[in-house]
Every structure is written in C-alpha cells, then in structure tokens.
Scaffold this motif. Structure first.
Motif, short mmCIF file in Angstrom:
data_model
loop_
_atom_site.label_atom_id
_atom_site.label_comp_id
_atom_site.label_asym_id
_atom_site.label_seq_id
_atom_site.Cartn_x
_atom_site.Cartn_y
_atom_site.Cartn_z
N THR A 90 0.96 -1.10 0.11
CA THR A 90 -0.05 0.05 0.02
C THR A 90 0.85 1.14 -0.03
O THR A 90 1.76 1.37 0.87
CB THR A 90 -0.93 0.07 1.15
N TYR A 91 0.60 2.16 -0.92
CA TYR A 91 1.41 3.28 -1.21
C TYR A 91 0.61 4.43 -1.40
O TYR A 91 -0.34 4.54 -1.65
CB TYR A 91 2.49 3.35 -2.77
N ALA A 92 1.21 5.64 -1.09
CA ALA A 92 0.75 6.97 -1.45
C ALA A 92 1.21 7.07 -3.17
O ALA A 92 2.27 6.89 -3.39
CB ALA A 92 0.91 8.24 -0.69
N VAL A 93 0.30 7.73 -3.95
CA VAL A 93 0.91 7.50 -5.30
C VAL A 93 0.85 9.08 -5.78
O VAL A 93 -0.39 9.55 -5.86
CB VAL A 93 -0.02 6.67 -6.43
N GLN A 94 1.67 9.55 -6.33
CA GLN A 94 1.87 11.00 -6.57
C GLN A 94 1.97 10.77 -8.41
O GLN A 94 2.93 10.25 -8.87
CB GLN A 94 2.95 11.78 -6.41
N PHE A 95 1.07 11.80 -9.10
CA PHE A 95 1.15 11.87 -10.40
C PHE A 95 1.59 13.22 -10.91
O PHE A 95 0.93 14.29 -10.45
CB PHE A 95 -0.18 11.82 -11.25
N ARG A 96 2.95 13.27 -11.55
CA ARG A 96 3.33 14.53 -11.92
C ARG A 96 3.38 14.56 -13.54
O ARG A 96 4.66 14.20 -14.08
CB ARG A 96 4.84 14.80 -11.32
N ASP A 97 2.28 15.13 -13.89
CA ASP A 97 2.18 15.29 -15.46
C ASP A 97 2.39 13.69 -16.05
O ASP A 97 3.49 13.61 -17.02
CB ASP A 97 2.93 16.42 -15.93
N VAL A 98 1.77 12.69 -15.72
CA VAL A 98 1.95 11.39 -16.19
C VAL A 98 1.28 11.36 -17.44
O VAL A 98 -0.12 11.64 -17.45
CB VAL A 98 1.42 10.49 -15.16
N PHE A 99 1.80 10.94 -18.70
CA PHE A 99 0.86 10.72 -20.07
C PHE A 99 0.38 9.23 -19.97
O PHE A 99 0.77 8.31 -19.57
CB PHE A 99 2.05 10.87 -20.88
#
Length: 373
Positions: free
Chosen positions: A203-212
């Motif tokens: 289980t993780y926190a997920v960060q999207f940084r301008d994911v294509f």
C-alpha cells in the motif's frame, strides 16, 4: 465452475475444482508467512503469481468462482485476500472495458498474474457519494491525456505494477477511468505509515506529476456508465474477504471447545450462531454474484446491504473468537487477535460501513423523490 483434470487413485481423470487448488496454494504458501505479511516484512508477490498460474485471477466468467477463491485465501490470510480482491478487481476493469487495444495490452498479463496490480478507486468511489473531492485532474493532449494529482492509498502495488483509477478532465469536467503503470518515471510511490494490521499489502501513496496516459490505457470515457457496470462486481468480490475471515473465526471458536467449552457456553455468541449466519450470507452472495450486471435498483440495494452486513459480521465474529480464546488469543502469536485487526479492515475499506449506510440512505431518498414525481 472452473476445474483442472487430475488422476484419481483408480487412474481415471477427475476434475479438481479451482477453489480447491487455490486453497491448497494458500495453505502451503501463505500459512507459514501470514504473520510476516501482517507485520509488513513480506509482500507475498511470489504467492500471488503462483495463484495466477493456477487460474485464480482469470475466473471472472463466473464471479462466484472468483469470490470463492478470495474467501479460501481469506481463511488463511486476510492481507492476501485483500490483495486477491485488488488483483481480481484490476482484471474485472480490463475485462469489462470496450477498449480493444487496452485489453490486448493488459488482459492476459494481469489475468495470469504475470503482472500484478490494484485498484485506485477509493477516492473516486468516495467522490461519487459526496464524501471527498476527486484528487486527480487530467487534460487532453495528442494521443492521450496528461494527469496530475495524488492518491493517498493504493494497494497491491510495486515498481512494475498497474492500477485502475479515475481523473476529471480539466476542460470538460468529464470523468475518465484509466490504467496507470507504476513503471512511469513521473509516477512516484511513497510507502504509507505502518498500519494496525495487513502491512504487507503493498500500500502506497501515489503521486502523478504530469503522467502521460495514452489512449490504449483508457478503460472508459466517460467513466460513469462504466462504473455503474462494474460496481456490483467490485463490491461483491469484497465479500470473499469477509466470508473467509468469518469462516476462520468459526474454526478458531471450534478449536478451543475441547478445553474451554465448559465456560465458553456462557458467552452470548457461539460458533454455531456464526456458522448459520455465514451460510446465509454465502447463499446471498452466490445468488447476487450470478448476475453482476443487473441494473435494477432493488439488486443494487441488495448488494450494498449485504456488504454492510458482512463488515458488521466480520467484526462480531472476530470479537467472539477473541472472547472464546481468552488469554491465549491475546498472545501476539495467536491468529485470533490478527483476525480481529483484519476484521476492522473489512469494515473500513472503501466502501466503508459509514459510506455503505450513506449510500443506502441516499438511495432511499432518491427513490422517494422518484415516487413523488
């Protein structure tokens, strides 16, 4: 029901049900490490892949097979039953998508367990019922979308895993459901703080940084009709976690009868009470899981109500198992206390007990409104 041929003692071929094969792998591979999975020192990816090898993640032609598989895993290990639900839910999304390119890219790998993954629908599910705001935003670009934002909890993840989730298009407000790939360098996984139980669930926190997100990773646009299609299956597969846990709690209570029956008979709840409740819930689950695409409001209410009762029953059964065990159940090495901690998870995982109650109340209000017009 899915089965594999095996040789009987007489040399004739007979079918070994899928559920028996899953139970055998769970007993052999999960029993020795259940404590370590609970404590977070092991993420059981090897066992998950072995379960994929025998067909545990590809039984969605009949959702009853899928639920039975999750429940026999849940008898041994609540953490792995949750991960089994995550994996099955990911396959469920892909299977139900109309995007042929997406299916060609992912279905075989996820259904076989070669590729593992989860579901990032906790925040979207809460947002649909007015509990949270949608945390991911996306904008249309050539050949796909660019997505940014963060999800606080996504399970059954690792550096090469996939998960399904939803963003809101900035220009139009349209919801888009898609597959995210953890391999993407613009997507980062941060481990969560230690949990009360079930720490080895990836289980993780997920960060999207301008994911294509290319078009061949889009499950559905718009997402809402798709969510309506898959939501009953999503919730019914969670029943596997609750049913397996309750079944083991009954077994725990039965196991202490020889030494403690003379005093345990004074406790208000007995294993026979939970065995009866379990049989009733299993029958209801199998009946509802036979038609997961049914669209009637009565069917949807029945699914939500059953899931609500499963959370309550899991906590009650684990509580009773603790009382039946007494001091021995209080030992860290005893599975009764692990079952109690896992049971709380069944009650709080999305959709949690309070959300299920809100869903039923909102639904009743909507129906009254419809009747009023």
């Amino acid at each position: 029901m899915t089965a594999l041929l095996r040789k009987s003692d007489e040399g004739t071929e007979e079918a070994e049900p899928l559920v028996d094969r899953i139970a055998a792998v769970a007993r052999r591979e999960l029993t020795p490490i259940a404590l370590e999975i609970d404590e977070g020192t092991i993420y059981p990816d090897q066992a998950l892949r072995h379960l994929g090898d025998i067909g545990a993640w590809s039984a969605h032609a009949d959702l009853r097979d899928t639920i039975n598989g999750i429940s026999v895993i849940g008898e041994t290990c609540g953490s792995t039953a949750f991960m089994a639900w995550c994996q099955n839910t990911l396959v469920w999304y892909i299977l139900n998508s109309d995007n042929a390119a997406l299916k060609a890219k992912y279905l075989s790998a996820t259904a076989s367990g070669r590729t593992l993954g989860g579901t990032g629908l906790s925040n979207p599910m809460k947002s649909f019922f007015g509990i949270e705001k949608l945390k991911l935003k996306g904008k249309r670009v050539d050949g796909g979308y660019v997505v940014r934002g963060a999800l606080p909890w996504v399970s059954n993840l690792g550096p090469d895993h996939l998960f399904g989730t939803i963003f809101e298009a900035e220009e139009t407000g349209e919801k888009v459901m898609f597959i995210a790939d953890c391999v993407d360098e613009n997507l980062s996984l941060t481990p969560c703080k230690p949990f009360l139980a079930m720490d080895g669930t990836g289980t993780y926190a997920v960060q999207f940084r301008d994911v294509f997100i290319p078009d061949d990773q889009v499950l559905a646009a718009p997402a809402m009709p798709f969510v309506k299609k898959i939501r009953a299956g999503f919730i019914l597969m969670q029943m596997g976690m609750g049913l397996g846990l309750i079944r083991d709690c009954v077994a725990i209570m039965d196991s202490v009868k020889p030494s403690l029956a003379h005093v345990n008979r004074f406790l208000p709840q007995q294993p026979e009470d939970f065995a009866g409740l379990l049989a009733k819930m299993e029958a209801e689950t199998m009946m509802l899981a036979a038609t997961p695409y049914e669209t009637s409001n009565d069917y949807w209410r029945a699914v939500v109500d059953l899931r609500l009762r499963a959370g309550d029953a899991a906590v009650a059964a684990a509580h009773a198992a603790m009382l039946h065990c007494g001091a021995r159940g209080y030992l860290k090495s005893h599975r009764a206390q692990r079952r109690l901690r896992e049971a709380y998870f069944v009650a709080i995982v999305t959709p949690a007990t309070k959300q299920l109650r809100k869903m039923l109340a909102d639904n009743a209000r909507e129906q009254q409104g419809d009747h009023a017009h």
